[in-house]
Design a protein around this motif. Structure first.
Motif, mmCIF file in Angstrom:
data_model
loop_
_atom_site.group_PDB
_atom_site.id
_atom_site.type_symbol
_atom_site.label_atom_id
_atom_site.label_comp_id
_atom_site.label_asym_id
_atom_site.label_seq_id
_atom_site.Cartn_x
_atom_site.Cartn_y
_atom_site.Cartn_z
ATOM 1 N N PRO A 270 38.083 97.920 106.795
ATOM 2 C CA PRO A 270 37.564 96.783 107.554
ATOM 3 C C PRO A 270 38.279 96.525 108.873
ATOM 4 C CG PRO A 270 38.875 96.018 105.701
ATOM 5 C CD PRO A 270 38.736 97.502 105.536
ATOM 6 N N ILE A 271 39.480 97.073 109.060
ATOM 7 C CA ILE A 271 40.262 96.817 110.277
ATOM 8 C C ILE A 271 40.198 97.993 111.243
ATOM 9 C CG2 ILE A 271 42.518 96.186 111.205
ATOM 10 C CD1 ILE A 271 41.264 94.042 109.443
ATOM 11 N N THR A 272 40.387 99.195 110.739
ATOM 12 C CA THR A 272 40.364 100.390 111.600
ATOM 13 C C THR A 272 39.371 101.400 111.021
ATOM 14 O OG1 THR A 272 42.257 101.291 110.351
ATOM 15 C CG2 THR A 272 42.728 100.097 112.405
ATOM 16 N N MET B 262 36.796 93.928 111.415
ATOM 17 C CA MET B 262 36.284 94.386 112.696
ATOM 18 C C MET B 262 35.033 93.580 113.040
ATOM 19 S SD MET B 262 36.537 96.364 115.340
ATOM 20 C CE MET B 262 37.797 97.540 114.822
ATOM 21 N N GLY B 263 35.033 92.920 114.212
ATOM 22 C CA GLY B 263 33.921 92.063 114.599
ATOM 23 C C GLY B 263 32.792 92.826 115.258
ATOM 24 N N PRO B 264 31.695 92.112 115.576
ATOM 25 C CA PRO B 264 30.520 92.769 116.133
ATOM 26 C C PRO B 264 30.699 93.225 117.580
ATOM 27 C CG PRO B 264 30.183 90.402 116.083
ATOM 28 C CD PRO B 264 31.480 90.668 115.374
ATOM 29 N N GLU B 265 31.790 92.865 118.211
ATOM 30 C CA GLU B 265 32.068 93.319 119.571
ATOM 31 C C GLU B 265 33.204 94.332 119.609
ATOM 32 O OE1 GLU B 265 32.722 89.826 121.894
ATOM 33 O OE2 GLU B 265 30.604 89.219 121.821
ATOM 34 N N GLY B 266 33.485 94.942 118.465
ATOM 35 C CA GLY B 266 34.508 95.971 118.409
ATOM 36 C C GLY B 266 35.925 95.466 118.445
ATOM 37 N N LYS B 267 36.119 94.164 118.169
ATOM 38 C CA LYS B 267 37.447 93.575 118.150
ATOM 39 C C LYS B 267 37.693 92.932 116.789
ATOM 40 C CE LYS B 267 37.188 92.503 123.097
ATOM 41 N NZ LYS B 267 37.190 91.410 124.103
ATOM 42 N N VAL B 268 38.927 93.013 116.311
ATOM 43 C CA VAL B 268 39.260 92.426 115.014
ATOM 44 C C VAL B 268 39.262 90.905 115.146
ATOM 45 C CG1 VAL B 268 41.023 92.234 113.229
ATOM 46 C CG2 VAL B 268 40.586 94.449 114.314
ATOM 47 N N ILE B 269 38.555 90.242 114.225
ATOM 48 C CA ILE B 269 38.461 88.781 114.239
ATOM 49 C C ILE B 269 38.702 88.260 112.826
ATOM 50 C CG2 ILE B 269 36.828 88.769 116.160
ATOM 51 C CD1 ILE B 269 34.599 88.209 114.096
ATOM 52 N N THR B 270 38.839 86.945 112.713
ATOM 53 C CA THR B 270 38.959 86.299 111.410
ATOM 54 C C THR B 270 37.598 85.763 110.998
ATOM 55 O OG1 THR B 270 41.250 85.650 111.835
ATOM 56 C CG2 THR B 270 40.083 84.473 110.091
ATOM 57 N N VAL B 271 37.206 86.082 109.791
ATOM 58 C CA VAL B 271 35.959 85.575 109.227
ATOM 59 C C VAL B 271 36.307 84.651 108.066
ATOM 60 C CG1 VAL B 271 33.844 86.197 107.994
ATOM 61 C CG2 VAL B 271 34.606 87.580 109.922
ATOM 62 N N GLY B 272 35.673 83.502 108.032
ATOM 63 C CA GLY B 272 35.926 82.555 106.957
ATOM 64 C C GLY B 272 35.375 83.030 105.631
ATOM 65 N N GLN B 273 35.539 82.222 104.627
ATOM 66 C CA GLN B 273 35.050 82.562 103.293
ATOM 67 C C GLN B 273 33.543 82.781 103.320
ATOM 68 O OE1 GLN B 273 36.142 79.799 100.199
ATOM 69 N NE2 GLN B 273 34.529 80.518 98.828
ATOM 70 N N THR C 51 31.891 106.555 109.279
ATOM 71 C CA THR C 51 31.613 105.480 108.324
ATOM 72 C C THR C 51 30.559 104.529 108.907
ATOM 73 O OG1 THR C 51 33.375 104.041 109.157
ATOM 74 C CG2 THR C 51 33.939 105.598 107.400
ATOM 75 N N LEU C 52 29.927 103.765 108.028
ATOM 76 C CA LEU C 52 28.926 102.794 108.458
ATOM 77 C C LEU C 52 29.540 101.734 109.363
ATOM 78 C CD1 LEU C 52 26.127 101.495 108.399
ATOM 79 C CD2 LEU C 52 26.763 100.418 106.214
ATOM 80 N N ARG C 53 30.727 101.242 109.038
ATOM 81 C CA ARG C 53 31.339 100.193 109.841
ATOM 82 C C ARG C 53 31.657 100.670 111.256
ATOM 83 N NH1 ARG C 53 33.325 95.385 108.055
ATOM 84 N NH2 ARG C 53 33.578 96.178 105.918
ATOM 85 N N TYR C 54 32.038 101.909 111.400
ATOM 86 C CA TYR C 54 32.315 102.432 112.739
ATOM 87 C C TYR C 54 31.044 102.390 113.590
ATOM 88 C CZ TYR C 54 34.308 105.358 116.420
ATOM 89 O OH TYR C 54 34.781 105.818 117.635
ATOM 90 N N GLY C 55 29.942 102.809 113.008
ATOM 91 C CA GLY C 55 28.688 102.815 113.761
ATOM 92 C C GLY C 55 28.146 101.427 114.038
ATOM 93 N N ALA C 56 28.286 100.528 113.070
ATOM 94 C CA ALA C 56 27.679 99.203 113.181
ATOM 95 C C ALA C 56 28.536 98.196 113.931
ATOM 96 C CB ALA C 56 27.371 98.667 111.780
ATOM 97 N N SER C 57 29.864 98.361 113.913
ATOM 98 C CA SER C 57 30.754 97.366 114.509
ATOM 99 C C SER C 57 31.560 97.879 115.693
ATOM 100 C CB SER C 57 31.733 96.831 113.445
ATOM 101 O OG SER C 57 31.045 96.231 112.373
ATOM 102 N N VAL C 58 32.007 99.119 115.644
ATOM 103 C CA VAL C 58 32.892 99.630 116.692
ATOM 104 C C VAL C 58 32.113 100.059 117.926
ATOM 105 C CG1 VAL C 58 34.587 101.403 117.285
ATOM 106 C CG2 VAL C 58 34.641 100.325 115.027
ATOM 107 N N ILE C 59 31.056 100.826 117.714
ATOM 108 C CA ILE C 59 30.278 101.344 118.845
ATOM 109 C C ILE C 59 29.599 100.183 119.571
ATOM 110 C CG2 ILE C 59 28.304 102.756 119.507
ATOM 111 C CD1 ILE C 59 29.014 104.624 117.190
#
Length: 393
Positions: free
Chosen positions: A93-95, A178-189, A100-108
């Protein structure tokens, strides 16, 4: 020549799909008529791409097929589109790792069309935050998102989610991701929804199978709007679909959602959908029973229920609708049923008097609502399609 082709349609049904694709032109018989002749039953969304035997080579054609408030998803395609294939079902979830799916959906951070190399089960460690201009296309493989965190569209736009099986999601404590703009953010519960929209717009959720999550299967909240929910199969669930965050969030008065060609049931209890503040056009859906109610709402929402098929449960509540009164009064409600069909004692409580609220679709959103007698056929393929490398969808 035309006579020969028509004879082929009758006598050589195994070639029907290829013939249909060849003949679907403005100068010949319509695709809809060919579909009927071939013994197929497809709604307007599916007719747009499923009749093409080479859909795998033209996956992005799908973006032109959406209807309802999401409109055509043409912002998701073009010469600047990046094609990305998921090859690795693991999740960090961080790097996130490439593949992986997260790389395509969040990082790019680009227009991206995500496909999958093979069948896979993806167990997300944290909610997947999907970036703007992302299409997740699981056609041709069997992809499950299950047994932990699930999907979130947070402050993003122009999103397509197609062909996933999302189930057995779990609630999650607050944490880093990893947030939707390719930056790590805090998400609440998070409460364990299969798909949650938060301040999202222009989202198309099509042909997914969603079931068995601790909270809801689909939440459209906090100012989200211009959403189309189509061809999905919702089953085995207490609270199915929530449109509108809470009674106090008045920004959801601008929410507009189209719910079309979906199959609800078996074993769905309530919220198909439950609407707060905003407007929903609910059309050509199949309701296979319910526990408490099928469609409900609070805070003076507007609903046009059009040509759905409501099959009441054998025992229990037969009423389709439920309304929570606002501040001890009836408020200004607009709940209207137009051309719905009711079986097994089902009935719909409408607003007394008033007008039927119109969707007011533009040319990229409008579609013809079929007669309710066709709903069983139009929803026959709801849910994730069983497409293989050697068979049509």
């Amino acid at each position: 020549m035309a006579s020969h082709i028509l004879n082929s349609l009758v006598w050589h049904s195994v070639l029907a799909i290829a013939i249909i694709t060849t003949l679907c032109s403005p100068t010949l018989i319509s695709c809809a008529k060919h579909t009927k002749m071939a013994g197929l039953s497809m709604n307007v969304i599916d007719e747009c791409w499923r009749l093409n035997p080479d859909w795998r080579k033209h996956r992005t054609q799908l973006a032109t097929c959406s209807v309802g408030y999401a409109g055509k998803m043409i912002n998701n395609i073009g010469n600047d589109l990046l094609h990305y294939k998921v090859t690795d079902p693991s999740d960090d979830p961080i790097t996130p790792k490439p593949g992986t799916l997260r790389y395509g959906a969040s990082v790019i951070q680009a227009k991206v069309w995500i496909t999958f190399k093979s069948d896979m089960l993806i167990t997300l460690q944290r909610p997947l935050l999907i970036s703007s201009f992302t299409a997740i296309d699981a056609r041709g493989v069997n992809v499950h998102i299950a047994h932990n965190a699930c999907l979130m569209i947070f402050k993003a736009t122009n999103i397509i989610i197609h062909g996933l099986r999302v189930h057995h999601c779990r609630s999650q404590p607050a944490g880093m991701v990893m947030g939707p703009e390719g930056k790590v953010i805090t998400v609440g519960q998070v409460d364990g929804d299969a798909i949650r929209l938060v301040t999202a717009s222009k989202v198309w959720i099509d042909h997914n199978t969603l079931y068995n999550c601790p909270d809801g299967l689909l939440d459209v909240t906090r100012g989200s709007t211009d959403v189309t929910v189509s061809n999905n199969w919702f089953r085995e669930q207490n609270k199915v679909m929530l449109l509108g965050h809470d009674d106090g969030y008045v920004r959801d008065q601008n929410m507009k959602v189209t719910v079309v060609y979906n199959h609800f049931g078996p074993n769905c209890n309530q919220r198909m959908p439950r609407i707060r503040h905003g407007y929903a056009h609910v059309a050509n859906n199949l309701y296979q029973g319910w526990g408490q109610y099928a469609i409900g709402g609070s805070m003076e929402p507007s609903l046009k229920s059009e040509r759905n098929l409501f099959i009441a449960p054998t025992s229990g509540s037969k009423e389709v609708t439920w309304r929570k009164e606002s501040n001890g009064s009836g408020g200004i409600w607009e709940f209207h049923s137009v051309g719905d069909v009711f079986e097994n004692g089902a009935y719909f409580t409408e607003t007394d008097g008033g007008r039927v609220p119109k969707p007011h679709y533009n040319m990229q959103q409008i579609f013809k609502v079929a007669d309710a007698t066709a709903v069983r056929s139009l929803t026959r393929s709801s849910g994730a399609l069983r497409c293989t490398k050697t068979s049509r969808c």
